[in-house]
Write an enzyme that holds these catalytic residues in place. Sequence first.
Site, PDB file in Angstrom:
ATOM      1  N   LYS A  14      38.649  73.710  23.333  1.00  0.00           N
ATOM      2  CA  LYS A  14      39.913  74.461  23.428  1.00  0.00           C
ATOM      3  C   LYS A  14      39.883  75.676  22.500  1.00  0.00           C
ATOM      4  CE  LYS A  14      42.403  70.819  22.308  1.00  0.00           C
ATOM      5  NZ  LYS A  14      41.312  69.828  22.180  1.00  0.00           N
ATOM      6  N   ARG A  86      51.137  67.893  22.899  1.00  0.00           N
ATOM      7  CA  ARG A  86      50.211  66.768  22.874  1.00  0.00           C
ATOM      8  C   ARG A  86      50.895  65.457  23.229  1.00  0.00           C
ATOM      9  NH1 ARG A  86      46.126  68.956  19.155  1.00  0.00           N
ATOM     10  NH2 ARG A  86      44.572  67.363  18.718  1.00  0.00           N
ATOM     11  N   ARG A 120      29.579  69.812  15.139  1.00  0.00           N
ATOM     12  CA  ARG A 120      30.394  71.002  14.845  1.00  0.00           C
ATOM     13  C   ARG A 120      30.356  71.310  13.348  1.00  0.00           C
ATOM     14  NH1 ARG A 120      36.563  71.294  16.645  1.00  0.00           N
ATOM     15  NH2 ARG A 120      36.675  69.324  15.532  1.00  0.00           N
ATOM     16  N   ARG A 153      34.336  69.339   9.391  1.00  0.00           N
ATOM     17  CA  ARG A 153      35.754  69.020   9.252  1.00  0.00           C
ATOM     18  C   ARG A 153      35.899  67.562   8.850  1.00  0.00           C
ATOM     19  NH1 ARG A 153      39.200  71.264  14.362  1.00  0.00           N
ATOM     20  NH2 ARG A 153      39.943  69.115  14.351  1.00  0.00           N
ATOM     21  N   ARG A 164      40.806  59.667  17.193  1.00  0.00           N
ATOM     22  CA  ARG A 164      41.411  60.843  17.840  1.00  0.00           C
ATOM     23  C   ARG A 164      41.321  60.714  19.362  1.00  0.00           C
ATOM     24  NH1 ARG A 164      37.932  65.281  15.207  1.00  0.00           N
ATOM     25  NH2 ARG A 164      38.988  66.730  16.615  1.00  0.00           N
TER      26      ARG A 164
HETATM   27  P1  AP5 Z   1      36.077  73.345  19.757  1.00  0.00           P
HETATM   28  O1  AP5 Z   1      36.309  74.639  20.487  1.00  0.00           O
HETATM   29  O2  AP5 Z   1      36.246  73.331  18.273  1.00  0.00           O
HETATM   30  O3  AP5 Z   1      36.903  72.163  20.475  1.00  0.00           O
HETATM   31  P2  AP5 Z   1      38.443  71.811  20.422  1.00  0.00           P
HETATM   32  O4  AP5 Z   1      38.830  71.284  21.763  1.00  0.00           O
HETATM   33  O5  AP5 Z   1      39.243  72.971  19.899  1.00  0.00           O
HETATM   34  O6  AP5 Z   1      38.374  70.617  19.389  1.00  0.00           O
HETATM   35  P3  AP5 Z   1      39.326  70.192  18.199  1.00  0.00           P
HETATM   36  O7  AP5 Z   1      38.612  69.070  17.521  1.00  0.00           O
HETATM   37  O8  AP5 Z   1      39.720  71.343  17.332  1.00  0.00           O
HETATM   38  O9  AP5 Z   1      40.550  69.677  18.995  1.00  0.00           O
HETATM   39  P4  AP5 Z   1      41.550  68.650  18.534  1.00  0.00           P
HETATM   40  O10 AP5 Z   1      42.558  68.789  19.620  1.00  0.00           O
HETATM   41  O11 AP5 Z   1      41.051  67.288  18.281  1.00  0.00           O
HETATM   42  O12 AP5 Z   1      41.942  69.144  17.069  1.00  0.00           O
HETATM   43  P5  AP5 Z   1      43.122  70.064  16.524  1.00  0.00           P
HETATM   44  O13 AP5 Z   1      42.538  70.994  15.551  1.00  0.00           O
HETATM   45  O14 AP5 Z   1      43.970  70.588  17.614  1.00  0.00           O
HETATM   46  O15 AP5 Z   1      34.588  72.867  20.128  1.00  0.00           O
HETATM   47  C1  AP5 Z   1      34.052  71.682  19.582  1.00  0.00           C
HETATM   48  C2  AP5 Z   1      32.546  71.900  19.307  1.00  0.00           C
HETATM   49  O16 AP5 Z   1      31.856  72.107  20.553  1.00  0.00           O
HETATM   50  C3  AP5 Z   1      32.234  73.158  18.465  1.00  0.00           C
HETATM   51  O17 AP5 Z   1      31.118  72.875  17.658  1.00  0.00           O
HETATM   52  C4  AP5 Z   1      31.898  74.257  19.509  1.00  0.00           C
HETATM   53  O18 AP5 Z   1      30.997  75.192  18.996  1.00  0.00           O
HETATM   54  C5  AP5 Z   1      31.269  73.418  20.626  1.00  0.00           C
HETATM   55  N1  AP5 Z   1      31.564  73.913  21.972  1.00  0.00           N
HETATM   56  C6  AP5 Z   1      32.769  74.413  22.404  1.00  0.00           C
HETATM   57  N2  AP5 Z   1      32.691  74.718  23.720  1.00  0.00           N
HETATM   58  C7  AP5 Z   1      31.439  74.365  24.119  1.00  0.00           C
HETATM   59  C8  AP5 Z   1      30.748  74.421  25.383  1.00  0.00           C
HETATM   60  N3  AP5 Z   1      31.361  74.889  26.488  1.00  0.00           N
HETATM   61  N4  AP5 Z   1      29.471  73.984  25.435  1.00  0.00           N
HETATM   62  C9  AP5 Z   1      28.848  73.490  24.326  1.00  0.00           C
HETATM   63  N5  AP5 Z   1      29.428  73.423  23.097  1.00  0.00           N
HETATM   64  C10 AP5 Z   1      30.705  73.857  23.008  1.00  0.00           C
HETATM   65  O19 AP5 Z   1      44.019  68.948  15.770  1.00  0.00           O
HETATM   66  C11 AP5 Z   1      43.565  68.326  14.582  1.00  0.00           C
HETATM   67  C12 AP5 Z   1      44.635  67.347  14.096  1.00  0.00           C
HETATM   68  O20 AP5 Z   1      45.852  68.074  13.800  1.00  0.00           O
HETATM   69  C13 AP5 Z   1      45.071  66.281  15.113  1.00  0.00           C
HETATM   70  O21 AP5 Z   1      44.225  65.151  15.109  1.00  0.00           O
HETATM   71  C14 AP5 Z   1      46.490  65.957  14.615  1.00  0.00           C
HETATM   72  O22 AP5 Z   1      46.458  65.133  13.485  1.00  0.00           O
HETATM   73  C15 AP5 Z   1      47.009  67.341  14.195  1.00  0.00           C
HETATM   74  N6  AP5 Z   1      47.666  68.047  15.310  1.00  0.00           N
HETATM   75  C16 AP5 Z   1      47.273  69.220  15.864  1.00  0.00           C
HETATM   76  N7  AP5 Z   1      48.094  69.567  16.851  1.00  0.00           N
HETATM   77  C17 AP5 Z   1      49.046  68.603  16.936  1.00  0.00           C
HETATM   78  C18 AP5 Z   1      50.170  68.394  17.782  1.00  0.00           C
HETATM   79  N8  AP5 Z   1      50.472  69.253  18.773  1.00  0.00           N
HETATM   80  N9  AP5 Z   1      50.912  67.282  17.593  1.00  0.00           N
HETATM   81  C19 AP5 Z   1      50.631  66.396  16.600  1.00  0.00           C
HETATM   82  N10 AP5 Z   1      49.580  66.536  15.763  1.00  0.00           N
HETATM   83  C20 AP5 Z   1      48.782  67.634  15.934  1.00  0.00           C
END
Ligand code: AP5
Length: 207
Positions: A14, A86, A120, A153, A164
């Site tokens: 994402k 979410r 990552r 991270r 997660r």
């Molecule tokens: P990346 O682009 O970083 O993936 P992502 O989907 O953004 O992953 P996240 O782990 O950031 O998502 P998440 O939803 O778990 O965490 P968030 O920060 O929102 O890519 C991942 C890896 O793959 C990277 O190394 C990248 O280089 C690689 N990659 C990407 N695309 C690729 C491709 N096409 N091919 C190959 N490799 C690729 O949330 C973190 C925490 O915050 C949550 O657990 C929760 O506690 C809290 N939180 C955040 N939002 C909310 C909410 N709305 N409600 C409640 N709690 C929340």
Amino acid sequence: MRNVVLLGPPGAGKGTLAARLSQELGLLHLSTGDVLRDEVARGTELGRLAQGYMSRGELVPDEVILAMVRERVDGRRGVLFDGFPRTLAQAKGLAAFAPVDVVVFLAIAKDEVVRRLSSRRVCASCGAVYNLITQPPQVAGQCDRCGGDLVQRPDDRPDVIARRFEVYERDSAPLVDHYARQGLLVRVDAGRPPEAVFADVLAKIQG
Ligand code: AP5
């Protein structure tokens, strides 16, 4: 200007997609994960509240997230929501202050997201995202953009990744049907290289 939601499991790509898509379409990139990590780093009241949930892989409470997002949207149109909503409660809360025009669902297998998250690395200074396998930095351990240290991270540990994913399946996966019923969902195969995912999303949401 349309409001776009990116939906998908942890590690689906994402953030990687949002960085390019927001530039291409001139949208404000609003990642709730990035906002929360910034609050944690600055030691704010919100950051202290969120830290425990994040380190365990649990969701921060809906009312906290909704207030945080509403403040940042501030009536604006043309927002790319990354990692929000979410839960169904967040989706309903969002609908009350900003219309959703399209929802991009990044479909991907669990074993692929585990592989991506385990490899990552993020820049401790500017937050740029790398992958040791698919998007390595030019110099090992160092950010191409600002020279900062690359770190893992805290929630990319195997036990937290597993939690997660469970939380995603329980609380967030139902949003796929929720938005499909409203005719807003665009499904994309996210198991392909970033370039292919980006081109497909662009074609589908502009077509
Ligand atoms: P990346 O682009 O970083 O993936 P992502 O989907 O953004 O992953 P996240 O782990 O950031 O998502 P998440 O939803 O778990 O965490 P968030 O920060 O929102 O890519 C991942 C890896 O793959 C990277 O190394 C990248 O280089 C690689 N990659 C990407 N695309 C690729 C491709 N096409 N091919 C190959 N490799 C690729 O949330 C973190 C925490 O915050 C949550 O657990 C929760 O506690 C809290 N939180 C955040 N939002 C909310 C909410 N709305 N409600 C409640 N709690 C929340």
